[in-house]
Design a protein around this motif. Sequence first.
Motif, short mmCIF file in Angstrom:
data_model
loop_
_atom_site.label_atom_id
_atom_site.label_comp_id
_atom_site.label_asym_id
_atom_site.label_seq_id
_atom_site.Cartn_x
_atom_site.Cartn_y
_atom_site.Cartn_z
N LEU A 39 1.62 10.97 11.67
CA LEU A 39 1.85 12.09 12.57
C LEU A 39 1.08 13.32 12.10
N GLU A 40 0.67 14.14 13.04
CA GLU A 40 -0.02 15.37 12.72
C GLU A 40 0.96 16.42 12.22
N GLY A 41 0.43 17.53 11.71
CA GLY A 41 1.28 18.64 11.31
C GLY A 41 1.33 18.87 9.82
N ALA A 42 0.47 18.20 9.04
CA ALA A 42 0.48 18.38 7.59
C ALA A 42 -0.06 19.76 7.23
N ASP A 43 0.56 20.38 6.25
CA ASP A 43 0.14 21.68 5.73
C ASP A 43 -0.82 21.43 4.57
N LYS A 44 -2.09 21.81 4.73
CA LYS A 44 -3.11 21.52 3.72
C LYS A 44 -2.87 22.28 2.42
N SER A 45 -2.04 23.31 2.46
CA SER A 45 -1.78 24.08 1.24
C SER A 45 -0.69 23.47 0.37
N VAL A 46 -0.02 22.43 0.86
CA VAL A 46 1.08 21.80 0.13
C VAL A 46 0.59 20.56 -0.60
N ASP A 47 0.98 20.43 -1.86
CA ASP A 47 0.69 19.22 -2.64
C ASP A 47 1.84 18.24 -2.42
N TYR A 48 1.72 17.43 -1.38
CA TYR A 48 2.81 16.53 -1.00
C TYR A 48 3.10 15.48 -2.06
N ALA A 49 2.10 15.09 -2.82
CA ALA A 49 2.30 14.04 -3.82
C ALA A 49 3.21 14.49 -4.96
N SER A 50 3.32 15.81 -5.17
CA SER A 50 4.11 16.31 -6.29
C SER A 50 5.54 16.67 -5.91
N LEU A 51 5.92 16.50 -4.65
CA LEU A 51 7.27 16.84 -4.22
C LEU A 51 8.29 15.91 -4.86
N ASN A 52 9.47 16.44 -5.11
CA ASN A 52 10.59 15.62 -5.56
C ASN A 52 11.53 15.37 -4.38
N PRO A 53 12.00 14.13 -4.21
CA PRO A 53 12.92 13.85 -3.09
C PRO A 53 14.16 14.73 -3.17
N VAL B 150 0.84 -1.20 0.00
CA VAL B 150 0.00 0.00 0.00
C VAL B 150 0.88 1.25 0.00
N PRO B 151 0.69 2.17 -0.93
CA PRO B 151 1.48 3.41 -0.90
C PRO B 151 1.11 4.27 0.31
N ASN B 152 2.09 4.97 0.83
CA ASN B 152 1.89 5.81 2.01
C ASN B 152 1.27 7.14 1.60
N ARG B 153 0.17 7.51 2.25
CA ARG B 153 -0.51 8.77 1.95
C ARG B 153 -0.34 9.80 3.06
N SER B 154 0.45 9.49 4.07
CA SER B 154 0.65 10.40 5.20
C SER B 154 1.86 11.29 4.93
N PRO B 155 1.71 12.61 4.93
CA PRO B 155 2.87 13.49 4.73
C PRO B 155 3.91 13.37 5.84
N ASN B 156 3.45 13.12 7.06
CA ASN B 156 4.35 12.97 8.21
C ASN B 156 4.11 11.60 8.82
N TRP B 157 5.18 10.89 9.10
CA TRP B 157 5.04 9.51 9.57
C TRP B 157 6.20 9.12 10.45
N GLU B 158 5.99 8.03 11.16
CA GLU B 158 7.04 7.45 12.00
C GLU B 158 6.93 5.94 11.92
N ILE B 159 8.07 5.28 11.77
CA ILE B 159 8.10 3.82 11.64
C ILE B 159 9.08 3.25 12.64
N HIS B 160 8.64 2.26 13.39
CA HIS B 160 9.47 1.57 14.38
C HIS B 160 9.72 0.15 13.88
N ILE B 161 10.98 -0.25 13.84
CA ILE B 161 11.34 -1.57 13.35
C ILE B 161 12.13 -2.30 14.42
N GLU B 162 11.67 -3.47 14.77
CA GLU B 162 12.40 -4.36 15.68
C GLU B 162 13.11 -5.41 14.83
N PHE B 163 14.40 -5.55 15.01
CA PHE B 163 15.18 -6.40 14.12
C PHE B 163 16.29 -7.11 14.90
N ASN B 164 16.92 -8.07 14.23
CA ASN B 164 18.01 -8.82 14.83
C ASN B 164 18.96 -9.26 13.73
#
Length: 333
Positions: free
Chosen positions: A255-269, A84-98
Amino acid sequence: MAAPRMILLFGTIHMVFVHFYPFVVCQDNPADYFKREHSLMRPYTGSGASLPMWDMQGHTMITNNYVRLTPDRQSRQGAIWNKVPNRSPNWEIHIEFNVHGQGKTLFGDGFAVWYTKDRMQMGPVFGSKDYHTGLGIYFDTYSNHNGPHNHPHPYISAQINNGTMHYDHDRDGTHTEIAGCHSPFRNRDHETHVAIRYLGGRLAIMTDIDGKAEWKTCIDVDGIKLPTGYYFGISATTGQLADNHDIISVKTYELEGADKSVDYASLNPSADFFSPPRDHIDDPGGAFRGGWTMSLKNMFLLIFCCVLGFFVCLIVGVLIFQKRQEYNRKRFY
């Protein structure tokens, strides 16, 4: 006496909250922030040997306790990719690994966490493609480096790529990283954790590898742009050196804090800051990556020096032998 105690209590709570806030997800209603479609937890299996909402690739295998991307065997690659593609402009991911294996001084190669435009494309960068578009976070355990890096291994680094930059294993990617840190997460007696947060253009990576439930900052960089619509993935690889790369859980939060005036999908990394470039020196252990990195010119010079040294030693030996023979003849006259 009750009032001072209450003041002291609230003061302590305030200090703890301020200290740990950067990696605490909003708790008003956790169900609203936890993104199950981007998460992976036990029990893993759906119907058969599958992962709900995730695709497997390469040598990946599922057990009751972990998802193993590669076994402790040579020349293995494995990956898991979120469907599933991520649609959240702000996010946090926790990974438990070994990450663990039999190697004591030689081991590798490592694994990577991805947030990229393309998914399910195997390649030479910790099991995934080079010249990716998006974010790559590399957990490099390859221990035979002896170049100009000035850091021990394992080493964690982050790269923002728009599809034009090459990851150079010989330099640990240090010429294209935004930041990095040493993190001895390998062969721990307990599971290790990493938290990756992207919030308001700031990328922060913290680790908990000591089993003390304490986050330690590894990377904290501002001026990062990442679009929505990309995919989360984790991949790993082994070459002549090997390790088990196990993923225990993945927990993703919006995470909260997205700016509704920004088109996040069109950003370039992109990133405003990159680590200073470092001079390239051929990796003396490059053969362990799966290919001999020495150029033909260097190989010819090495062979020439060896042959020349052999003949010099041979001539010196002959001269010494002749001198001794002459000396022995003079003794008998």
